[in-house]
Design an enzyme around this catalytic site. Structure first.
Site, PDB file in Angstrom:
ATOM      1  N   GLU A 184      60.040  24.132 -16.779  1.00 45.01           N
ATOM      2  CA  GLU A 184      59.632  24.496 -15.601  1.00 45.01           C
ATOM      3  C   GLU A 184      59.035  26.067 -15.915  1.00 45.01           C
ATOM      4  O   GLU A 184      57.671  26.407 -15.584  1.00 45.01           O
ATOM      5  CB  GLU A 184      60.545  24.791 -14.515  1.00 45.01           C
ATOM      6  CG  GLU A 184      60.391  25.438 -13.335  1.00 45.01           C
ATOM      7  CD  GLU A 184      59.426  24.455 -12.368  1.00 45.01           C
ATOM      8  OE1 GLU A 184      59.840  23.347 -12.030  1.00 45.01           O
ATOM      9  OE2 GLU A 184      58.180  24.685 -12.305  1.00 45.01           O
ATOM     10  N   SER A 204      55.855  21.760  -8.319  1.00 40.61           N
ATOM     11  CA  SER A 204      55.924  22.877  -9.464  1.00 40.61           C
ATOM     12  C   SER A 204      54.356  23.138  -9.918  1.00 40.61           C
ATOM     13  O   SER A 204      54.072  24.297 -10.417  1.00 40.61           O
ATOM     14  CB  SER A 204      56.731  22.582 -10.517  1.00 40.61           C
ATOM     15  OG  SER A 204      58.015  22.812  -9.904  1.00 40.61           O
ATOM     16  N   ASP A 229      54.966  26.680 -15.317  1.00 42.94           N
ATOM     17  CA  ASP A 229      54.217  27.536 -14.469  1.00 42.94           C
ATOM     18  C   ASP A 229      53.700  28.719 -15.060  1.00 42.94           C
ATOM     19  O   ASP A 229      52.574  29.096 -14.634  1.00 42.94           O
ATOM     20  CB  ASP A 229      55.530  28.045 -13.692  1.00 42.94           C
ATOM     21  CG  ASP A 229      56.514  27.085 -12.901  1.00 42.94           C
ATOM     22  OD1 ASP A 229      55.870  26.152 -12.873  1.00 42.94           O
ATOM     23  OD2 ASP A 229      57.458  27.566 -12.498  1.00 42.94           O
TER      24      ASP A 229
END
Ligand SMILES: *[C@@H]1O[C@H](CO)[C@@H](O)[C@H](O)[C@H]1NC(C)=O
Ligand SMILES: *[C@@H]1O[C@H](CO)[C@@H](O)[C@H](O)[C@H]1NC(C)=O
Ligand SMILES: *[C@@H]1O[C@H](CO)[C@@H](O)[C@H](O)[C@H]1NC(C)=O
Ligand SMILES: *[C@@H]1O[C@H](CO)[C@@H](O)[C@H](O)[C@H]1NC(C)=O
Ligand SMILES: *[C@@H]1O[C@H](CO)[C@@H](O)[C@H](O)[C@H]1NC(C)=O
Ligand SMILES: *[C@@H]1O[C@H](CO)[C@@H](O)[C@H](O)[C@H]1NC(C)=O
Ligand SMILES: *[C@@H]1O[C@H](CO)[C@@H](O)[C@H](O)[C@H]1NC(C)=O
Ligand SMILES: *[C@@H]1O[C@H](CO)[C@@H](O)[C@H](O)[C@H]1NC(C)=O
Length: 597
Positions: free
Chosen positions: A293, A506, A297
């Protein structure tokens, strides 16, 4: 899936107080009612952590932020600097002293603290004595979920006006709660979130038939080149990149790899590979590990906005991530994170924050979520836009719905001061994201904790006929989200040196954060204030301007018991206003027309 909670029917936890005489001075008894579907099963035995808010003078905040974020108010864009914000987060000296004496009198030590809150962790018997004989118990919901709760507790009467108990967590193994869920799923048939097979960045494995055209989105996984072209961002040249900062939040103990970022930039935006992100900042003292993640990002943001200063903050939680009988204790870092940001010095404050995490509102509790959302408002007062993903569970996770199939809103997307980003798929004709195979359904819903802000009324009311099919399973008066939607399908990130593919909102959140930072850039160059708390200007001026969004009319946010909010023409709760388009959006943001005074 990281969720292991069950649906809880929403109960209004209205604290009530009454003064009772105690042996050592007077105490004020307070109640935290709990719904009848919860039964007390056992006394709590291990340690508890209690978050306490010290009341500061925040009553005027809603009125002030309404003015500061209304482009037609004379106060628009007059953001608060570091010293000016202090008045809202600094409790009186008397309150601080009284609270400190109350703690030291019981030998209770703070474990972490902000300006106007602190948390403690202590054994149940000690916590009970400290809170006037509070009865901490393990409560079980009809669905089987268990949590720690205290129905009644007391505080000394001279403390009563100063404090609010906002959250209690168990650290005992019996309390199975989860960390904030990150909103991506590695592509591949793996619902446990373990690494997927490397997918081929050249797209030879593309067989979804969706993207048969030539052009930057003809192959999956998509890269920044495709994402920028989808939202008309490709041709924008930054004009004042050193005049703002963007921040990427990393929770659940993940940090990002600069080596992987370099590789992503080299592969997909070589013109940006000459720049470094400004820093990786470690704001808590616990261990973090390199994660998907975090990399995804950061790579999306950096590849869009460098050389703008990009900071990645990793927040491990409010304490050691203790393992008891193999269960990790609950880490909810939102309060630490936002309170830390609110008091940053002016030259370190980010103007845009990207969050790709979500928790069920109910699992955080009303008091805690409200306190965190107040902090997001304070960030708005400082001129920061907070962007968050709408989650990957549709209106509520398929497997985990409760008996009455109420929908399950997620936080922080549900906080009205956050700009929530839903998910889409399909680059030729975007529709609401849902991939049964990946167990991914773009999140959407109506908050149970936060009222709908008035600027949303027109948009939300036009959708009510469609939503009403599920009346009774959502709070029709709640803040509705998402506000916008962007690509959440098959997107590349470099992890440990290899390119892998991910799905989930996300992807949409850091993309939207980058988009807003680019609009800020145009505004700064034009001598205008940054967008700050975005939603009011978004609903009242930008979205109503023709051409600023590509409407998304297909697909639905499936979930709980077959519930699903469908996309429709104009605003809908599945995709908000739809997909933002850069040039028209920027122009609308630069040319706001106000009625003559
Ligand atoms: C908000 O703006 C209005 C109109 O300018 C003004 O009358 C009011 O006093 C302002 N409120 C606050 C809290 O600043
Ligand atoms: C912060 O804002 C206050 C109130 O507007 C102002 O008086 C003060 O000079 C500002 N401080 C700095 C360092 O800019
Ligand atoms: C995914 O894995 C499950 C369990 O291993 C299997 O039953 C299912 O057929 C797989 N689905 C696909 C599309 O490969
Ligand atoms: C962006 O949108 C504008 C206005 O719709 C259009 O003229 C322009 O060609 C678009 N640019 C790109 C790169 O898509
Ligand atoms: C980026 O960081 C690397 C490693 O810290 C360093 O060697 C390099 O000089 C930096 N590049 C720039 C442009 O600052
Ligand atoms: C974060 O900070 C803590 C304490 O300052 C340190 O122990 C830890 O190793 C740091 N983590 C990383 C990834 O640098
Ligand atoms: C962090 O990890 C190291 C190595 O795994 C371990 O020795 C140390 O105790 C950990 N620190 C904390 C605060 O958990
Ligand atoms: C990256 O590689 C290291 C070492 O092989 C491994 O421990 C770690 O789990 C990997 N990270 C991810 C996100 O795959």
């Amino acid at each position: 899936m990281l969720f292991d909670w069950r649906l809880i029917a929403v109960a209004l936890l209205l604290a009530s107080s009454q003064v009772v005489a105690g042996t050592a001075g007077s105490w004020v008894k307070r109640s935290l009612p709990i719904g009848s579907e919860w039964q007390r099963r056992a006394p709590a035995t291990e340690s508890v952590s209690v978050h306490v808010a010290i009341r500061a003078s925040q009553n005027e905040i809603p009125a002030i932020i309404a003015n500061i974020s209304d482009p037609c108010n004379p106060q628009y864009g007059q953001y608060y600097n570091q010293s000016a914000i202090e008045q809202f987060i600094t409790p009186s000296k008397a309150a601080k002293r009284a609270v400190d004496e109350w703690l030291s009198g019981h030998g209770v030590q703070k474990r972490s603290e902000g300006h106007d809150w602190f948390s403690v962790e202590l054994p149940v018997d000690k916590a009970s004595a400290w809170l006037g004989g509070a009865d901490f118990g393990v409560y079980e919901h009809v669905s089987g979920k268990r949590k720690l709760h205290v129905r009644d507790y007391s505080v000394p009467s001279h403390i009563d006006e100063h404090v609010e108990l906002i959250k209690i967590d168990g650290t005992a193994s019996i309390i199975k709660e989860v960390d904030a869920a990150n909103d991506i799923t590695p592509e591949g048939n793996n619902s446990q979130g373990a690494p997927a097979e490397d997918s081929d960045a050249d797209g030879d494995d593309d067989n979804d038939g969706m993207d048969a055209s030539d052009g930057p989105c003809s192959e999956t996984p998509y890269t920044v080149v495709c994402l920028r072209s989808l939202y008309n961002m490709s041709n924008y040249q930054m004009q004042a990149p050193d005049r703002q900062r963007i921040l990427v939040a990393g929770f659940v103990g993940q940090h990002a790899s600069t080596a992987d970022l370099q590789e992503y930039l080299q592969d997909f935006t070589p013109e940006r590979a000459q720049y470094n992100i400004s820093e990786l900042v470690n704001i808590t003292d616990i261990n973090v590990t390199h994660g998907f993640e975090a990399n995804l990002d950061l790579q999306i943001v950096a590849s869009n906005v460098l050389p703008m200063p990009v900071t990645f903050y990793y927040v491990g939680g409010h304490g050691p991530s203790k393992k008891i009988n193999g269960q990790k204790s609950k880490n909810e870092p939102y309060l630490e994170f936002f309170s830390y940001l609110v008091s940053l010095p002016d030259n370190e404050l980010p103007q845009v924050v990207s969050i790709s995490y979500s928790d069920a509102e109910e699992s955080l509790g009303r008091e805690y979520a409200t306190k965190v959302c107040d902090y997001v408002a304070l960030l708005g007062l400082r001129g920061t836009t907070v962007v968050s993903s709408s989650g990957n569970d549709g209106v509520g996770s398929h497997e985990l719905c409760g008996a009455d199939d109420e929908f399950i809103p997620v936080f922080p997307a549900s906080c009205p001061y956050v700009t929530a980003v839903g998910g889409t798929m399909g680059s030729l004709r975007e529709q609401v994201g849902s991939e049964a195979l990946m167990d991914y359904y773009a999140g959407s819903g109506y908050s149970n904790f936060f009222d709908r802000p008035s600027f949303q009324d027109d948009a939300v009311n036009t959708y009510m006929d469609t939503a009403n099919k599920f009346r009774g399973r959502f709070n029709a008066n709640g803040r509705a989200y998402p506000d916008i939607a962007m690509m959440s399908d098959s997107t590349a990130a470099v992890i440990n040196g290899s390119t892998e593919s991910f799905v989930g909102t996300s992807i949409a959140a850091p993309l939207a954060a980058s988009f807003i930072a680019m609009v800020n850039d145009a505004r700064i160059a034009a001598g205008q204030p940054v967008l700050g708390y975005l939603n009011p200007i978004l609903y009242t001026h930008i979205a109503p301007t023709l051409g600023t969004f590509r409407d998304i009319v297909d697909g639905a946010t499936s979930g709980c018991g077959g519930g699903a909010f469908e996309a429709t023409q104009s605003w809908d709760v599945a995709s908000g206003f739809g997909a933002p388009l850069f040039d028209p959006f920027r122009d609308a943001a630069l040319n706001v027309q106000c009625p003559a005074a």
